[in-house]
Design an enzyme around this catalytic site. Sequence first.
Site, short mmCIF file in Angstrom:
data_model
loop_
_atom_site.label_atom_id
_atom_site.label_comp_id
_atom_site.label_asym_id
_atom_site.label_seq_id
_atom_site.Cartn_x
_atom_site.Cartn_y
_atom_site.Cartn_z
N LYS A 109 0.70 -1.12 -0.17
CA LYS A 109 0.04 -0.08 0.06
C LYS A 109 0.83 1.29 0.07
O LYS A 109 0.60 2.38 -0.87
CB LYS A 109 -1.03 0.08 1.31
CG LYS A 109 -1.51 1.50 1.44
CD LYS A 109 -2.57 1.42 2.73
CE LYS A 109 -1.82 1.58 4.00
NZ LYS A 109 -1.44 3.28 4.22
N ASN A 110 1.81 1.15 0.82
CA ASN A 110 2.61 2.66 1.02
C ASN A 110 3.61 2.84 -0.19
O ASN A 110 4.05 4.03 -0.39
CB ASN A 110 3.29 2.59 2.24
CG ASN A 110 2.30 2.56 3.54
OD1 ASN A 110 1.09 2.85 3.06
ND2 ASN A 110 2.71 2.29 4.58
N CYS A 141 -3.42 12.20 13.11
CA CYS A 141 -4.22 11.24 13.18
C CYS A 141 -4.14 10.57 14.39
O CYS A 141 -3.55 10.85 15.38
CB CYS A 141 -3.90 10.29 12.05
SG CYS A 141 -2.46 9.40 12.21
N ARG A 157 2.14 13.88 13.69
CA ARG A 157 2.71 13.56 12.25
C ARG A 157 2.94 14.79 11.66
O ARG A 157 1.88 15.03 10.58
CB ARG A 157 1.42 12.66 11.52
CG ARG A 157 1.29 11.44 12.28
CD ARG A 157 0.35 10.35 11.58
NE ARG A 157 1.23 9.91 10.56
CZ ARG A 157 0.76 8.70 9.72
NH1 ARG A 157 -0.42 8.59 9.71
NH2 ARG A 157 1.55 8.21 8.79
N ASP A 186 4.63 -0.05 12.24
CA ASP A 186 3.40 -0.59 11.57
C ASP A 186 3.12 -2.14 11.99
O ASP A 186 2.09 -2.73 11.67
CB ASP A 186 3.39 -0.69 10.11
CG ASP A 186 3.22 0.71 9.56
OD1 ASP A 186 3.34 0.83 8.45
OD2 ASP A 186 3.02 1.67 10.37
N ARG A 244 -8.48 0.21 4.78
CA ARG A 244 -7.83 1.08 4.07
C ARG A 244 -6.55 0.30 3.74
O ARG A 244 -5.81 0.95 2.74
CB ARG A 244 -7.31 2.23 5.26
CG ARG A 244 -8.43 3.25 5.49
CD ARG A 244 -7.61 4.48 6.16
NE ARG A 244 -6.42 4.56 5.85
CZ ARG A 244 -5.81 5.51 6.42
NH1 ARG A 244 -5.89 6.05 7.71
NH2 ARG A 244 -4.56 6.04 5.61
C1 EPZ Z 1 4.66 6.38 6.63
O1 EPZ Z 1 4.23 7.46 7.36
C2 EPZ Z 1 3.77 5.26 6.41
N1 EPZ Z 1 2.61 5.88 5.70
C3 EPZ Z 1 3.19 4.82 8.01
O2 EPZ Z 1 2.10 3.71 7.74
C4 EPZ Z 1 4.46 4.31 8.73
O3 EPZ Z 1 3.87 4.11 10.05
C5 EPZ Z 1 5.45 5.40 8.82
O4 EPZ Z 1 5.86 5.97 7.40
C6 EPZ Z 1 6.87 4.87 9.20
O5 EPZ Z 1 7.17 3.79 8.80
C7 EPZ Z 1 2.70 5.94 4.68
O6 EPZ Z 1 3.73 5.52 3.94
C8 EPZ Z 1 1.48 6.43 3.55
P1 EPZ Z 1 7.30 9.36 8.92
P2 EPZ Z 1 4.93 8.82 7.41
O7 EPZ Z 1 7.43 10.64 8.22
O8 EPZ Z 1 5.64 9.14 6.11
C9 EPZ Z 1 7.94 12.69 12.19
C10 EPZ Z 1 0.36 2.46 7.51
O9 EPZ Z 1 -0.07 1.98 8.60
N2 EPZ Z 1 8.16 13.30 11.19
O10 EPZ Z 1 8.46 8.21 8.53
O11 EPZ Z 1 4.06 10.00 8.07
C11 EPZ Z 1 6.68 11.69 12.43
O12 EPZ Z 1 5.92 12.48 13.47
C12 EPZ Z 1 0.77 3.99 8.15
O13 EPZ Z 1 0.31 2.21 6.52
C13 EPZ Z 1 8.34 14.73 11.52
O14 EPZ Z 1 8.61 15.12 12.72
O15 EPZ Z 1 6.02 8.39 8.55
C14 EPZ Z 1 7.16 10.45 13.02
O16 EPZ Z 1 7.18 10.62 14.49
C15 EPZ Z 1 0.58 4.43 9.47
N3 EPZ Z 1 8.25 15.74 10.55
C16 EPZ Z 1 8.16 9.98 12.28
O17 EPZ Z 1 8.98 11.53 12.02
C17 EPZ Z 1 7.93 15.35 9.34
O18 EPZ Z 1 7.97 16.33 8.37
C18 EPZ Z 1 8.17 9.20 11.26
O19 EPZ Z 1 7.12 9.66 10.41
C19 EPZ Z 1 7.63 14.00 8.95
C20 EPZ Z 1 7.63 13.10 9.82
#
Ligand code: EPZ
Length: 430
Positions: free
Chosen positions: A22-23, A117, A122, A305, A397
Site C-alpha cells: 500500500k505505502n 491522526c 504527524r 506498523d 484502508r
Molecule cells: C509512513 O508514514 C507510513 N505511511 C506509515 O504507515 C508508517 O507508520 C510510517 O511511514 C513509518 O514507517 C505511508 O507510507 C502512507 P514518517 P509517514 O514521516 O511518512 C516524524 C500505515 O499503517 N516526522 O516516517 O507519515 C513523525 O511525526 C501507516 O500504513 C516529523 O517530525 O511517517 C514520526 O514521528 C501508518 N516531521 C516520524 O517522523 C516530518 O516532516 C516518522 O514519520 C515528517 C515526519
Amino acid sequence: MEQYAIKGGNPLVGEVEIGGAKNAALAILAAATMTDETVLIENLPDVRDTKVLIQAMESIGVIVNRIDRHTVKINAAHIHDLTIEDDYIKKIRASYYLLGALLGKYRKAEVSLPGGCNIGLRPIDQHIKGFRALGANVRIEHGLIITETEELRGNHIYLDVVSVGATINVMMAAAMATGKTTIENAAKEPHVVDLANFLNSMGADIKGAGTDVIRIKGVPKLHGSEYTIIPDQIEAGTFMFAAAVTKGDVTVKNVIPKHLESISAKLLEIGCEVEESDDAVRVVAAKPLGHTHVKTLPYPGFPTDMQPQIVVALGLSTGTSIVTESIFENRFKYVDELTRMGANIKVEGNTAIIDGVERYTGAGITAPDLRAGAALVIAGLAAEGVSVVDDIKFIERGYEDFHIKLQSLGAQIDKVNTERELQKFKLKVG
Ligand code: EPZ
C-alpha cells in the site's frame, strides 16, 4: 455499520497470497503524474487508500483506466488543476505525495494541510524544509499548503528525523529539479526503494535509495513506464503474527523475505519456526510463545506498523515483555481494547509492559487505526468466544479482502452489516 464477527480458537493453517505494498503504491501513483506519457502499474493493492488517491488524481484531470482489480493505466497529460481538495486529504494523508510530484513537474502545487491522526501529530515540517531547500516558496494559508517556484534547484538536504514521507516527497520534487540533490538521513524502507526504482524506470537518475544518503540528478522530463509494485511487508507480517497467535501454520506467498527479516527474527525469538524460500515464508507456532523486548525503529529495524501485532502476540506469551514505540507518540491507544479481552498490559509513555496471560476472551472492540485494527482482529482469532470489531473501515484502508483471506486459512470470521447478520453468525458458529 460494517463489523467483523469473529469466533476464536481455530489455528490458522494454509497459504495466503500477499498483495502489493500500500505505502509503495501511494507514492508510485503520485509519481505517475510526473510524466505526460502513459504509465502502466501492476500489483496495485485494491484498498481504500489507493482508491481515494486515484479519485484525488482524477479530480485534477489525471486519466486513470482500471485494466483489472490490480492494474491501472495512468495518463497525466491533461492535468487542469494543481489544488488537491481537502476531503481527499481528510481521507488519506498520503494525498500530500502529490505536492512533491506536482511541484517537480509544474513548479506549483496546493494541498490541504493534513491533520494529525490516531497515532500521533504527524507534522510535515521536514517535507516543507526539503521543498524550501530546493528553492520552492512554501506557505500555509487557509489550511492549504501552497508551494511554487520559478526554478527548482538541486541542493544538499539533511532530514532532521528519518521520515518516509519527507524522503518520498522530496525525492519526487528533486527528480525534476535542475542539478544535483543529496538527501541525508533518508528513510530506507522498501517502499522508498520501490519509488526510486519506479522513477528511474521513467528516466530519473536516483542512486542510493535504501541507504541513508540518496543522490539525485534532476532531469527535465520523465517518460512513460510499466511497473510492478513490491509485495506488502506489513500485510505479510500481519499474517505471520496471526499464525503465531493462533498456534497455526501459515505460508505467506509472493513476498520478499529480506523485507521481513526483523519480523521473522522476532517470531523466531518467541519460539516460532520460520522457513524462508525465494518468495514465501512459512511460520509454524507449535510451542507456547515466549516473551521478548522490542523497540520499533526505522527500516531495517522492527516496523512501527507491526507494533500492535507483536503486542497482541506477547500478550499471550509466557513471562513479561517490553515494547517501546519510538516512531509515533500515541500508538498504544488500542491497548484499552485489548484489555477488554483480558490482556494484562501497562502503558507508560511510549513503552508497554506486557505480562502474558493464558487466553483472551471475545469482546466488542473498536479499531482505532489501520494496524491496531488488524491486530485486534488477530486477538479475536485467538480469543475464547465471539468478538465483534467495529470501525473496520480503518482496516480496509490497507488490507485487501482481509476477512476472506483469513477465512481461507480456517478462521471463523464474517463481515456483518446488521444485528440480524451478527445473530446469524453466532448461530452458525455455535
Ligand atoms: C509512513 O508514514 C507510513 N505511511 C506509515 O504507515 C508508517 O507508520 C510510517 O511511514 C513509518 O514507517 C505511508 O507510507 C502512507 P514518517 P509517514 O514521516 O511518512 C516524524 C500505515 O499503517 N516526522 O516516517 O507519515 C513523525 O511525526 C501507516 O500504513 C516529523 O517530525 O511517517 C514520526 O514521528 C501508518 N516531521 C516520524 O517522523 C516530518 O516532516 C516518522 O514519520 C515528517 C515526519
